[in-house]
Design a protein around this motif. Sequence first.
Motif, PDB file in Angstrom:
ATOM      1  N   ILE A 255       0.875  -1.174   0.000  1.00 18.02           N
ATOM      2  CA  ILE A 255       0.000   0.000   0.000  1.00 18.02           C
ATOM      3  C   ILE A 255       0.911   1.221   0.000  1.00 18.02           C
ATOM      4  O   ILE A 255       1.806   1.355   0.845  1.00 18.02           O
ATOM      5  CB  ILE A 255      -0.924   0.044   1.235  1.00 18.02           C
ATOM      6  CG1 ILE A 255      -1.867  -1.160   1.224  1.00 18.02           C
ATOM      7  CG2 ILE A 255      -1.720   1.335   1.247  1.00 18.02           C
ATOM      8  CD1 ILE A 255      -2.871  -1.161   2.362  1.00 18.02           C
ATOM      9  N   ILE A 263       3.913   0.183   2.447  1.00 22.87           N
ATOM     10  CA  ILE A 263       3.953  -0.747   3.577  1.00 22.87           C
ATOM     11  C   ILE A 263       3.335  -2.048   3.085  1.00 22.87           C
ATOM     12  O   ILE A 263       2.597  -2.049   2.103  1.00 22.87           O
ATOM     13  CB  ILE A 263       3.199  -0.251   4.841  1.00 22.87           C
ATOM     14  CG1 ILE A 263       1.768   0.179   4.497  1.00 22.87           C
ATOM     15  CG2 ILE A 263       3.972   0.830   5.548  1.00 22.87           C
ATOM     16  CD1 ILE A 263       0.925   0.451   5.725  1.00 22.87           C
ATOM     17  N   ILE A 276      -5.792 -11.199  14.020  1.00 25.97           N
ATOM     18  CA  ILE A 276      -4.722 -10.440  13.377  1.00 25.97           C
ATOM     19  C   ILE A 276      -3.512 -10.300  14.297  1.00 25.97           C
ATOM     20  O   ILE A 276      -2.361 -10.420  13.861  1.00 25.97           O
ATOM     21  CB  ILE A 276      -5.248  -9.062  12.934  1.00 25.97           C
ATOM     22  CG1 ILE A 276      -6.257  -9.235  11.790  1.00 25.97           C
ATOM     23  CG2 ILE A 276      -4.112  -8.130  12.503  1.00 25.97           C
ATOM     24  CD1 ILE A 276      -6.977  -7.975  11.367  1.00 25.97           C
ATOM     25  N   LYS A 277      -3.778 -10.087  15.579  1.00 20.11           N
ATOM     26  CA  LYS A 277      -2.684  -9.883  16.539  1.00 20.11           C
ATOM     27  C   LYS A 277      -1.789 -11.127  16.593  1.00 20.11           C
ATOM     28  O   LYS A 277      -0.555 -11.029  16.588  1.00 20.11           O
ATOM     29  CB  LYS A 277      -3.288  -9.622  17.916  1.00 20.11           C
ATOM     30  CG  LYS A 277      -2.361  -8.945  18.909  1.00 20.11           C
ATOM     31  CD  LYS A 277      -3.153  -8.474  20.110  1.00 20.11           C
ATOM     32  CE  LYS A 277      -2.238  -8.227  21.279  1.00 20.11           C
ATOM     33  NZ  LYS A 277      -2.969  -7.762  22.471  1.00 20.11           N
ATOM     34  N   LYS A 280       0.313 -11.438  13.388  1.00 21.90           N
ATOM     35  CA  LYS A 280       1.452 -10.507  13.380  1.00 21.90           C
ATOM     36  C   LYS A 280       2.539 -10.980  14.333  1.00 21.90           C
ATOM     37  O   LYS A 280       3.731 -10.899  14.017  1.00 21.90           O
ATOM     38  CB  LYS A 280       0.996  -9.108  13.790  1.00 21.90           C
ATOM     39  CG  LYS A 280       0.361  -8.317  12.681  1.00 21.90           C
ATOM     40  CD  LYS A 280       0.339  -6.830  13.010  1.00 21.90           C
ATOM     41  CE  LYS A 280      -0.337  -6.065  11.892  1.00 21.90           C
ATOM     42  NZ  LYS A 280      -0.337  -4.628  12.138  1.00 21.90           N
ATOM     43  N   LYS A 281       2.127 -11.492  15.484  1.00 19.32           N
ATOM     44  CA  LYS A 281       3.101 -11.956  16.488  1.00 19.32           C
ATOM     45  C   LYS A 281       3.941 -13.088  15.920  1.00 19.32           C
ATOM     46  O   LYS A 281       5.164 -13.122  16.067  1.00 19.32           O
ATOM     47  CB  LYS A 281       2.327 -12.435  17.711  1.00 19.32           C
ATOM     48  CG  LYS A 281       3.148 -12.522  18.978  1.00 19.32           C
ATOM     49  CD  LYS A 281       2.231 -12.824  20.162  1.00 19.32           C
ATOM     50  CE  LYS A 281       3.054 -13.236  21.361  1.00 19.32           C
ATOM     51  NZ  LYS A 281       2.230 -13.648  22.497  1.00 19.32           N
ATOM     52  N   LYS A 284       6.338 -11.799  13.126  1.00 20.42           N
ATOM     53  CA  LYS A 284       7.467 -11.012  13.642  1.00 20.42           C
ATOM     54  C   LYS A 284       8.624 -11.905  14.067  1.00 20.42           C
ATOM     55  O   LYS A 284       9.764 -11.471  14.121  1.00 20.42           O
ATOM     56  CB  LYS A 284       7.022 -10.164  14.823  1.00 20.42           C
ATOM     57  CG  LYS A 284       6.361  -8.882  14.414  1.00 20.42           C
ATOM     58  CD  LYS A 284       5.936  -8.061  15.612  1.00 20.42           C
ATOM     59  CE  LYS A 284       5.178  -6.851  15.132  1.00 20.42           C
ATOM     60  NZ  LYS A 284       4.638  -6.058  16.225  1.00 20.42           N
ATOM     61  N   TYR A 290      10.293  -4.681   8.286  1.00 23.48           N
ATOM     62  CA  TYR A 290       9.652  -4.070   7.113  1.00 23.48           C
ATOM     63  C   TYR A 290       8.922  -5.098   6.250  1.00 23.48           C
ATOM     64  O   TYR A 290       8.193  -4.723   5.324  1.00 23.48           O
ATOM     65  CB  TYR A 290      10.689  -3.305   6.268  1.00 23.48           C
ATOM     66  CG  TYR A 290      11.852  -4.134   5.785  1.00 23.48           C
ATOM     67  CD1 TYR A 290      13.041  -4.166   6.508  1.00 23.48           C
ATOM     68  CD2 TYR A 290      11.781  -4.876   4.615  1.00 23.48           C
ATOM     69  CE1 TYR A 290      14.122  -4.932   6.081  1.00 23.48           C
ATOM     70  CE2 TYR A 290      12.852  -5.638   4.180  1.00 23.48           C
ATOM     71  CZ  TYR A 290      14.022  -5.671   4.921  1.00 23.48           C
ATOM     72  OH  TYR A 290      15.086  -6.423   4.497  1.00 23.48           O
ATOM     73  N   ARG A 294       1.653  -4.714   7.770  1.00 24.46           N
ATOM     74  CA  ARG A 294       1.155  -3.748   8.750  1.00 24.46           C
ATOM     75  C   ARG A 294      -0.366  -3.674   8.707  1.00 24.46           C
ATOM     76  O   ARG A 294      -1.006  -3.298   9.664  1.00 24.46           O
ATOM     77  CB  ARG A 294       1.748  -2.366   8.468  1.00 24.46           C
ATOM     78  CG  ARG A 294       3.264  -2.327   8.447  1.00 24.46           C
ATOM     79  CD  ARG A 294       3.902  -2.679   9.745  1.00 24.46           C
ATOM     80  NE  ARG A 294       3.488  -1.822  10.816  1.00 24.46           N
ATOM     81  CZ  ARG A 294       4.135  -1.665  11.959  1.00 24.46           C
ATOM     82  NH1 ARG A 294       5.226  -2.350  12.181  1.00 24.46           N
ATOM     83  NH2 ARG A 294       3.689  -0.867  12.896  1.00 24.46           N
ATOM     84  N   ILE A 295      -0.930  -3.947   7.537  1.00 25.86           N
ATOM     85  CA  ILE A 295      -2.387  -3.962   7.380  1.00 25.86           C
ATOM     86  C   ILE A 295      -2.765  -5.389   6.998  1.00 25.86           C
ATOM     87  O   ILE A 295      -2.250  -5.910   6.015  1.00 25.86           O
ATOM     88  CB  ILE A 295      -2.860  -3.009   6.255  1.00 25.86           C
ATOM     89  CG1 ILE A 295      -2.277  -1.606   6.440  1.00 25.86           C
ATOM     90  CG2 ILE A 295      -4.377  -3.003   6.158  1.00 25.86           C
ATOM     91  CD1 ILE A 295      -3.020  -0.700   7.365  1.00 25.86           C
TER      92      ILE A 295
END
Lengths: 313, 76
Positions: A255, A263, A276-277, A280-281, A284, A290, A294-295
């Motif tokens: 995006i 991003i 989602i959390k 992402k965890k 990571k 990067y 992020r979305i």
Amino acid sequence: MIKLIESNNSLKKAIMDIAKQIDVGGEIHFSSSGTTGAPKHVIHSVTKISNYVKTDLKAVWGLTYDFTKIAGVQVLIQANSNNNKVVNLFQKSQTEIHNSISEHFITHISATPTFFRLNFNKEIFPLVKQITLGGEVCTNGVIDLVKKVFPNAKISNIYALTEYGSVLASSSEVFTLSKRTRKTVKIVNDYLYVFFNGMWNNTGDVVELIDERSFIIIGRESTMINVGGQKVNPHYIENCINIMEKVTHSKVFGIKNSLTGNIIAADIAINGDLDIKTIKKLLKQILKPYEVPRIINIVSSIELNSTGKISRI
Amino acid sequence: MKEEDLLIIINEILEEDCEDSLKELKPSYNLREDVGFDSLSLAQLTVKIESVYGIDIFADGIINTVQEIYDKVNRK
């Protein structure tokens, strides 16, 4: 001539029309997949493609590709040369695909990695003898899936160009240049070049070198996403997402923003509870900051283009 | 844009990053030093704000404080 299994009469007629053109010989006109831009118009000679046909009179083919595109026509040419049965699986549901493989004793399936990722999980089809992967980047994650679902199948990962045909073959995500293939394939500054039409052609595909002869194809330069000057490979991130439990498939894209250029974002189709959390965890732990989307959007399905690949346009 | 609207957006980013959410958002808060955003979080913030309010808050240059966000968005 092929023996076609397809219950829709108009579709059956359309496929048989192509099969008859193949039987007659001459030229067939194609458009390339358009994965990264407008489809290109290409003409191939049936005779030339037929040079690569292998003899297998007992093969039963699952046709997963659009029969008007080169990948589909290659399957029809192979099947036609051997008078094989062809079962149309293009745009069929997962249940129809599974039933067809069993009921018609399909032995050969040629398809994109996306096809296998979307349609197979824990099933086992022991009678399938040959799996050919092509059309997009194939990771070891997909090869591992295919090995489990088709335990008795020989697996071929094919790198091909619409303009040229098959270029390289491997049984894994790693391609190795032999003395023969080095005459028509070379790597320059991490780009894959193929010699045809009297010159070296930059395919636009970016590779990661393992040694001077072996490499992994990581994707098209045009699909790389620039995040603050760092090039991100969406296929690699999709692979990291797709191996998560409860994820059925994903699409990673950029995006635009005026701060970092892009991003990373992801549409993720899931089967079960996964937030989602948590996604992402987990990401990571394996991705650089990067590279982490992020979305993230949890979606019910992801759009594919006409050749069965994730649409990135 | 009101404080509660921006607070929701900022806290979504913080919670997804497993950071503690903020209870309030003072206009003087610096986005990096007080909110704790790095460049990727700021990029995510600008994308989220643009999707709701149609404004790229970084289009004309760097933004450092919460007040500057209000100024940019409410000037529209």
